[in-house]
Design a protein around this motif. Structure first.
Motif, PDB file in Angstrom:
ATOM      1  N   UNK A 201       0.785  -1.378   0.138  1.00 16.31           N
ATOM      2  CA  UNK A 201       0.044  -0.032   0.138  1.00 16.31           C
ATOM      3  C   UNK A 201       0.874   1.338  -0.079  1.00 16.31           C
ATOM      4  N   UNK A 202       1.889   1.029   0.595  1.00 16.84           N
ATOM      5  CA  UNK A 202       3.049   2.162   0.691  1.00 16.84           C
ATOM      6  C   UNK A 202       3.467   2.491  -0.684  1.00 16.84           C
ATOM      7  N   UNK A 203       3.848   1.578  -1.212  1.00 14.44           N
ATOM      8  CA  UNK A 203       4.335   1.488  -2.565  1.00 14.44           C
ATOM      9  C   UNK A 203       3.395   2.225  -3.564  1.00 14.44           C
ATOM     10  N   UNK A 204       2.134   1.733  -3.638  1.00 13.32           N
ATOM     11  CA  UNK A 204       0.842   2.090  -4.071  1.00 13.32           C
ATOM     12  C   UNK A 204       0.601   3.627  -4.025  1.00 13.32           C
TER      13      UNK A 204
ATOM     14  N   UNK B  55       3.757  10.219  -6.889  1.00 15.05           N
ATOM     15  CA  UNK B  55       4.878  10.697  -7.944  1.00 15.05           C
ATOM     16  C   UNK B  55       4.213  11.036  -9.315  1.00 15.05           C
ATOM     17  N   UNK B  56       2.857  10.182  -9.653  1.00 22.39           N
ATOM     18  CA  UNK B  56       2.245  10.666 -10.864  1.00 22.39           C
ATOM     19  C   UNK B  56       1.597  12.173 -10.516  1.00 22.39           C
ATOM     20  N   UNK B  57       1.054  12.329  -9.560  1.00 27.79           N
ATOM     21  CA  UNK B  57       0.574  13.680  -9.401  1.00 27.79           C
ATOM     22  C   UNK B  57       1.464  14.670  -9.155  1.00 27.79           C
ATOM     23  N   UNK B  58       2.736  14.646  -8.872  1.00 28.21           N
ATOM     24  CA  UNK B  58       3.752  15.403  -8.682  1.00 28.21           C
ATOM     25  C   UNK B  58       4.298  15.921 -10.158  1.00 28.21           C
TER      26      UNK B  58
END
Length: 68
Positions: free
Chosen positions: A42-45, A51-54
């Motif tokens: 869940x942390x990796x998800x 990262x996608x939002x940034x």
């Protein structure tokens, strides 16, 4: 383009709250190991989504200039 909320939301979700306050004494070793694996996944998800939002925000800033 999506705007970020004016105020950051607190960690939401009943499941997260329940998980972080759950009594771990009732679990055995293998159950705790499985729990750690699930939480790490869940942390990796969550990191991937962050990262996608940034990246999207950085692309918008590069195109339109920083909007802060």
């Amino acid at each position: 383009m999506f705007e970020e909320p004016a105020e950051p939301r607190a960690f939401s979700g009943r499941a997260l709250n329940e998980t972080t306050h759950e009594d771990l004494e009732v679990y055995g070793v293998s159950e705790l190991e499985e729990r750690i694996e699930a939480l790490q996944a869940e942390i990796e998800r969550t990191k991937a989504q962050l990262a996608k939002k940034k990246a999207g925000r950085d692309a918008a800033n590069a195109l339109f200039g920083r909007l802060d």
